[in-house]
Scaffold this motif. Structure first.
Motif, mmCIF file in Angstrom:
data_model
loop_
_atom_site.group_PDB
_atom_site.id
_atom_site.type_symbol
_atom_site.label_atom_id
_atom_site.label_comp_id
_atom_site.label_asym_id
_atom_site.label_seq_id
_atom_site.Cartn_x
_atom_site.Cartn_y
_atom_site.Cartn_z
ATOM 1 N N ASP A 67 0.834 -1.202 0.000
ATOM 2 C CA ASP A 67 0.000 0.000 0.000
ATOM 3 C C ASP A 67 0.873 1.258 0.000
ATOM 4 O OD1 ASP A 67 -2.226 1.526 -0.099
ATOM 5 O OD2 ASP A 67 -2.615 1.454 2.070
ATOM 6 N N ALA A 69 1.466 4.144 -1.956
ATOM 7 C CA ALA A 69 0.906 4.919 -3.072
ATOM 8 C C ALA A 69 1.967 5.769 -3.751
ATOM 9 C CB ALA A 69 -0.227 5.811 -2.571
ATOM 10 N N TRP A 70 2.858 6.362 -2.913
ATOM 11 C CA TRP A 70 3.879 7.234 -3.503
ATOM 12 C C TRP A 70 4.817 6.450 -4.411
ATOM 13 C CZ3 TRP A 70 4.811 11.878 -4.929
ATOM 14 C CH2 TRP A 70 6.106 12.228 -5.317
ATOM 15 N N PHE A 73 3.131 5.736 -7.546
ATOM 16 C CA PHE A 73 3.101 6.940 -8.381
ATOM 17 C C PHE A 73 4.441 7.144 -9.078
ATOM 18 C CE2 PHE A 73 4.045 11.505 -8.754
ATOM 19 C CZ PHE A 73 3.063 11.859 -9.664
ATOM 20 N N GLU A 74 5.520 6.966 -8.301
ATOM 21 C CA GLU A 74 6.855 7.137 -8.897
ATOM 22 C C GLU A 74 7.084 6.165 -10.052
ATOM 23 O OE1 GLU A 74 9.908 9.105 -5.755
ATOM 24 O OE2 GLU A 74 9.546 6.943 -5.510
ATOM 25 N N TYR A 104 -6.189 4.236 -7.814
ATOM 26 C CA TYR A 104 -5.217 4.086 -6.746
ATOM 27 C C TYR A 104 -4.210 5.226 -6.851
ATOM 28 C CZ TYR A 104 -1.897 1.931 -3.547
ATOM 29 O OH TYR A 104 -1.064 1.706 -2.500
ATOM 30 N N VAL A 105 -3.567 5.303 -7.999
ATOM 31 C CA VAL A 105 -2.787 6.503 -8.337
ATOM 32 C C VAL A 105 -2.906 6.725 -9.829
ATOM 33 C CG1 VAL A 105 -1.012 6.713 -6.557
ATOM 34 C CG2 VAL A 105 -0.702 5.075 -8.420
ATOM 35 N N PRO A 109 -2.800 13.343 -11.269
ATOM 36 C CA PRO A 109 -3.571 13.305 -10.024
ATOM 37 C C PRO A 109 -4.641 14.389 -9.975
ATOM 38 C CG PRO A 109 -1.208 13.338 -9.602
ATOM 39 C CD PRO A 109 -1.380 13.659 -11.014
ATOM 40 N N ALA A 110 -4.370 15.524 -10.609
ATOM 41 C CA ALA A 110 -5.356 16.599 -10.554
ATOM 42 C C ALA A 110 -6.619 16.186 -11.285
ATOM 43 C CB ALA A 110 -4.767 17.859 -11.174
ATOM 44 N N PRO A 113 -7.938 12.046 -9.274
ATOM 45 C CA PRO A 113 -7.412 11.969 -7.911
ATOM 46 C C PRO A 113 -7.546 10.552 -7.368
ATOM 47 C CG PRO A 113 -9.164 13.617 -8.127
ATOM 48 C CD PRO A 113 -9.167 12.819 -9.358
ATOM 49 N N MET A 114 -6.802 10.304 -6.340
ATOM 50 C CA MET A 114 -6.883 9.002 -5.679
ATOM 51 C C MET A 114 -8.312 8.786 -5.193
ATOM 52 S SD MET A 114 -3.407 9.329 -3.475
ATOM 53 C CE MET A 114 -2.975 7.680 -3.013
ATOM 54 N N LEU A 115 -8.734 7.538 -5.256
ATOM 55 C CA LEU A 115 -10.043 7.095 -4.755
ATOM 56 C C LEU A 115 -11.205 7.541 -5.642
ATOM 57 C CD1 LEU A 115 -9.629 7.835 -0.952
ATOM 58 C CD2 LEU A 115 -9.271 5.664 -2.134
#
Lengths: 486, 293
Positions: A67, A69-70, A73-74, A104-105, A109-110, A113-115
């Motif tokens: 879990d 997320a970062w 994302f990377e 999730y990612v 993101p803008a 977004p997550m979720l």
């Protein structure tokens, strides 16, 4: 425009059609190349997307399990980090969906977004999410929405048989477009070059092909109700269709000219015949009362008074009537064979003697060539009349010389008289033999008429050839099979 | 034949060969009696991803200490703390929170001076595009980025702030994640992966100074009270001589030009021995958060 194209000369139509055909070919070839490039680009893209997707999906197993997320994302963001990357093969957006299908990612993101629910944000994601939802394999799924310019590649993220999530990559077809434009531009340039090379060739070729047709059409255009005398047609000679058309046209032209000539001759002949009938009728109608009048004068002179004035008057009347009789007689030529004796050499030589004085008085040289030796079964008086008329006309017209030829072959006798005087213009020819011809400069204008009438009655023909410096009259009389009896 | 030929190429007896080997490579340290390298643990309490700077700093420390220095970097604070506890490191640059938690096994070595004082704050940041959020409370139900579960400014302070209003991070936020570095928290908020983040104020300010384009995408919503700056801590078992030498070198950095240049790159003013009391605030917060149900 339609009529313009229809009426355009083949000279231009053929090159234009060649160019049109070449352009069409170029367009078709370019289109097929573009189609292929599109296909290849799409396949390249998909191959690239699938291999990258597999790598990403495998790498994402760890972060998803932990879990992180970062880290996830990377990982998905790493393809966007390299600066010199080929942007056309770069995904537009990469999403990682969790087990519930939520974001999730994402690399945007803008926007995602997550979720969040990606389908609610962008309904085009529905198809790919559906397509990957039930899958257990690791194989990529590709979806292209009809009407959308995006491709969707979905890859399940699986660890030890358990479904952790889904990797979704979207690609736009946008980067294809500059590539297509480049190819299309190159193709257009090549087409223009090819057309520049083809244009002179097509022009030359079109002229080669159209030239004979154009000349033929030009010749045909000149033919109106009559065939112009000076028409010269320089037509192509070959055995192909155009050559054959040209040959046919030449033949037709010749026949047309022949026909026109015949028509003219027939018209002249018919006119002369009509004049002959008319004048004969008038002559007969005059002759009867004339004979009566002359008889009456004769009777009066024999039994009437001796009054000198009366006699003088009657004499005048008689002379006038005699003149009328002569004229009418000239009009009313009838081949009555007064002289039953056949034509001998002597008769022709007599005629020479008759005109020799006239010729000498005018200082004209008379060349004489008489080939008649034996007697011929022709009415001598009439033949002499013809020859005399021709000779007198010739002497009148001649400048220095008159040449006379009399000769025969097995079936006809020809009397030919030639002079070197002013020639007869073509336009006067049809009226040459008319009585009281306006062409007769001195004389009563009946000479040729008489000649014509006699010749006609003897079933002969007259040929007139007049060129500057030389005019020739030739009368040809057929020789009867048997000695002339009428 | 063959053997004699080999002998011609390597005309050394076994014993002479060993000696030569020792002279070439291994001998200098052994002969000079040089000490074992000093292993320093680094954590992302500063911008620890600048390799060239780190190498320069390492060489500087090596030269000043007359002893090889090795930097050891790990992905999380916890790993560094564990290495310290296992005597695998001589000292480490830690956050105040793990220092307080593991105080018994550690010894305060030096505290950096930031803006002239051994203090820093925790920043609560939001994306620059978000102009509506005014307080932490406005971030309810949002995605929030922490730095490290063992970070004071990047985790503990926010937990404490939430506990003050009777909230818990996992309930208050829709989702939280760790970026494992303050710098990455700033990046996560900058790209709006998270709608808020807790970050070391010193790191944010340093980023603002060296990489303003990243911090420009974020906005500082709240600043915490001051806490003791993330300190250098030595393992308790480090010999006194080594401890004193290292502290001396660190504190002396502000005194020479080379050291000043390095400090400038760190965006720090120097090091002071520091006092344990600096970290009392963090200890209090930690205890309060632990008590939270």
């Amino acid at each position: 425009m339609k009529y313009f194209m229809r009426d355009l000369s083949l000279r231009y139509k053929i090159p234009l059609r060649v160019l049109l055909l070449a352009s069409l070919t170029a367009i078709l070839v370019t289109a097929s190349i573009l189609f292929r490039v599109y296909d290849e680009t799409r396949n390249d893209l998909l191959r690239h997307a699938q291999s990258m997707g597999r790598v990403l999906a495998n790498t994402l197993v760890g972060p998803l399990t932990h879990d992180d997320a970062w880290r996830a994302f990377e990982i998905i963001n790493s393809p966007f980090q390299s600066e010199e990357a080929d942007r056309s093969e770069l995904a537009e957006t990469i999403l990682v969906l969790d087990g519930k299908g939520q974001v999730y990612v994402s690399t945007r993101p803008a926007q995602f977004p997550m979720l969040s629910d990606p389908v609610r944000l962008d309904p085009e994601f529905a198809a790919i999410r559906e397509a990957t939802a039930g899958r257990d394999g690791r194989n990529p799924v590709v979806r292209a929405q009809p009407g959308s310019n995006r491709l969707f590649v979905g890859i399940p993220i699986i660890s030890d048989g358990a479904r952790l999530g889904t990797l979704i990559m979207t690609y736009t077809k946008g980067p294809f477009i500059p590539r297509f434009i480049g190819i299309a531009q190159r193709a257009a340039l090549m087409t223009l070059l090819a057309l520049a090379v083809l244009l002179p060739i097509a022009w030359y070729w079109g002229n080669r092909m159209a030239g004979p047709l154009v000349r033929l059409a030009g010749c045909m255009d000149q033919i109106g109700p009559q065939v112009p005398e000076g028409l010269r047609c320089d037509l192509f000679e070959s055995n192909d269709e155009i050559g054959r058309a040209g040959a046919s046209f030449k033949r037709m032209l010749k026949e047309l000219r022949e026909k026109a000539r015949l028509e003219q001759q027939i018209m002249a002949t018919e006119r002369l015949a009509a004049i002959g009938r008319l004048s004969a009728g008038i002559a007969h109608e005059i002759n009867n009362p004339l004979g009566g009048m002359l008889n009456a004068i004769n009777t009066f002179k024999r039994h009437g008074s001796d009054d000198p004035l009366t006699l003088k008057t009657l004499s005048l009347l008689e002379r006038g009537l005699g003149q009328i009789k002569d004229t009418v007689a000239a009009l009313l030529i009838e081949a009555r064979v007064e002289s039953r004796h056949a034509l001998s050499r002597r008769d022709i030589e007599d005629t020479r003697t008759l005109v020799a004085a006239e010729a000498a008085s005018k200082g004209i040289e008379l060349a004489w060539d008489n080939h008649v030796t034996a007697d011929l079964p022709l009415p001598s008086t009439l033949v002499r009349q013809i020859l005399l008329n021709l000779l007198l006309n010739a002497i009148r017209a001649a400048e220095k010389q008159v040449e006379c030829q009399v000769y025969r072959d097995s079936r006809s006798l020809t009397l030919a008289v030639r002079n070197d005087g002013i020639h007869i213009p073509d336009e006067d020819m049809p009226y040459l033999f008319e009585p009281f011809s306006r062409l007769s400069r001195n004389g009563h204008g009946l000479g040729l008429w008489i000649t014509y009438q006699i010749t006609r009655q003897l079933n002969g023909g007259i040929l007139v050839e007049s060129d500057p410096g030389q005019t020739r009259f030739a009368v040809t009389l057929p020789l009867p099979e048997e000695p002339c009896m009428t | 034949m063959t053997k004699r030929f080999e002998m011609a190429i390597f005309p050394l007896s076994r014993r002479r060969f060993c000696t030569a080997l020792a002279l070439c490579g291994l001998a200098p340290r052994a002969l000079a009696g040089e000490p074992a390298p000093l292993r320093l643990g680094l954590t992302p309490v500063f911008l620890d991803d600048q390799s060239r700077f780190l190498e320069a700093w390492r060489l500087y420390l090596t030269e000043r200490l007359q002893r090889p220095v090795v930097f050891v970097q790990r992905g999380s604070y916890r790993e560094i703390v564990e290495l310290l506890a296992q005597d695998q490191l001589e000292a480490a640059w830690l956050c105040g929170f793990p220092f307080v938690k593991n105080e018994r096994r550690l010894r305060l070595l030096a505290v950096p001076l930031f803006q002239g004082r051994p203090l820093y704050r925790s920043y609560l940041i939001v994306p620059a595009g978000d102009t509506r959020t005014e307080t932490l409370l406005d971030l309810r139900g949002k995605v929030f980025a922490y730095s490290d579960p063992d970070s004071n400014s990047g985790f503990l302070y926010t937990q404490h702030a939430l506990s003050q209003i009777g909230e818990r991070s996992d309930r208050f936020f829709a989702r939280t994640f760790f970026a494992w570095a303050h710098r990455k928290v700033v990046e996560a908020v900058a790209v709006e992966l998270a709608q808020g983040g807790a970050v070391d104020g010193y790191v944010w300010e340093t980023l603002k100074r060296f990489y303003p384009q990243v911090t420009a995408k974020t906005r500082v919503l709240e600043q915490s009270p001051e806490f003791g700056f993330p300190p250098f801590a030595a393992r308790a078992s480090l010999p006194e001589a080594d401890f004193a030498a290292l502290r001396q070198v660190l504190i002396a950095m502000g005194g020479d030009a080379e050291g000043k240049a390095l400090l400038a790159q760190l965006n720090l003013d120097g090091f002071v021995p520091g006092e344990r009391g600096l970290f009392d605030g963090i200890g209090r917060m930690a205890r309060q958060v632990e008590k939270q149900p």
